[in-house]
Design an enzyme around this catalytic site. Structure first.
Site: not given
Length: 351
Positions: A226, A229-230
């Site tokens: 995460e 990805e962010e």
């Protein structure tokens, strides 16, 4: 010579009779295997009933080699029973093939299914599952008045369940009772914390990156993914700082949210100076991302109205408290090692 011929005929007849009796006994004997726990007679084939054509993949997964044989359980005979697999917790699973199959014809499916359920009750099975592909969704209507209930749907397949025991309530758990979410506290060597601002629903100026874990994904892997990805920042898992358990969230499900501590992957240049990677916001979800000074973030979560959960997490971080991941062997044969999360006991006050 005549005596020898008669003796040979007698011996041959005896052997044939013995073989025939043994074969009949075998056919009526309960045969246990990974997919097969019912008794069969060959009478269905003896009457010339045609064999139902099944695809090779379906045939490998089906319980009965002779789907039109009569099935005998404690003296009762059942014909036209649907093939099934033995499954966990004393249940059985019927898999409807996506292609048309005469055994799963809609005109006879209900009666076959009803017979199968009655047979499974006699075998003291607890429940029966039926997997129905979208291409055969019309069969679901035939199941409704037999008491089947939707359990879940995934991709193009719906899975229904019927509890068979009358002496107790259903023990089948709800599907996906919880979502598992992760958030990541990532602090660099400049004492800055990695933060994001989402495109929608920002309750505070900044928040830690995170999201939902994927099926089969560990808490640690979900947190690392995460963040990448962010923000585009590579990290390694350090520990779990805290977790929250809430109810009645998305789709009425409960939520487990783990706040993890991750270490950013930093590099050094040719002069030995630390290179801290610059974050880059994920276009479809994140409006902005940046390294926020730790003092600024702490003032935000400790202020008014503040963020009570993250305020407490920061206290845990300051004290060096953590829950670390450890791989331990499973007692179940053939199962992979389990990730076990254990609190670290600190006796000297060091992290």
């Amino acid at each position: 010579l005549a005596m020898n011929l008669r003796s040979k005929r007698l011996i041959s007849s005896t052997i044939f009779a013995s073989f025939w009796l043994c074969s009949r006994a075998f056919c009526r004997h309960e045969f246990q295997s990974a997919f097969f726990d019912v008794s069969l007679t060959r009478s269905g084939l003896d009457r010339g009933n045609p064999r139902i054509p099944l695809s090779e993949g379906t045939r490998r997964n089906m319980v009965s080699t002779f789907p039109n044989d009569e099935i005998v359980v404690e003296g009762e005979e059942w014909q036209d029973v649907l093939p099934y697999e033995r499954s966990a917790h004393n249940s059985a699973t019927i898999i409807v093939p996506p292609e048309y199959n005469s055994m799963f014809d809609r005109n006879t499916f209900r009666s076959r299914l009803e017979s199968t359920c009655e047979m499974l009750k006699e075998m003291e099975k607890s429940s029966v599952w039926v997997e129905v592909p979208m291409a055969r969704a019309g069969l679901i209507e035939e199941m409704s008045d037999l008491g089947f209930q939707f359990h879940h749907a995934q991709g193009s397949t719906a899975k229904l369940n019927l509890w068979l025991r009358a002496d107790t309530e259903s023990k089948v758990p709800e599907f996906a009772t919880h979502h598992v979410g992760v958030g990541a506290v990532v602090v660099n060597s400049r004492n800055e914390i990695l933060c994001v601002r989402e495109l929608h629903k920002n309750y505070m100026p900044w928040k830690i990156p995170g999201g939902l874990s994927e099926l089969g994904e560990s808490i640690a892997d979900a947190a690392v993914r995460e963040v990448m990805e962010e923000t585009g920042i590579p990290t390694t898992f350090h520990s779990i700082l805290s977790f929250r358990h809430t109810h009645g969230l998305a789709n009425g499900r409960s939520d487990l949210y783990f706040v993890c501590r991750l270490d950013p992957v930093e590099d050094t240049d040719e002069n030995g100076e630390t290179i801290i990677p610059e974050p880059c916001a994920q276009e479809c979800e994140i409006e902005a991302t940046k390294w926020v000074p730790f003092s600024e973030y702490r003032a935000m979560v400790d202020g008014d109205p503040g963020h009570p959960m993250m305020s407490n997490v920061m206290k845990v971080y300051d004290q060096g408290l953590r829950i670390e991941k450890k791989e331990v062997k499973s007692v179940v044969p053939g199962r992979k090692p389990n990730p076990l999360y254990l609190p670290v006991v600190i006796n000297d006050g060091s992290a």
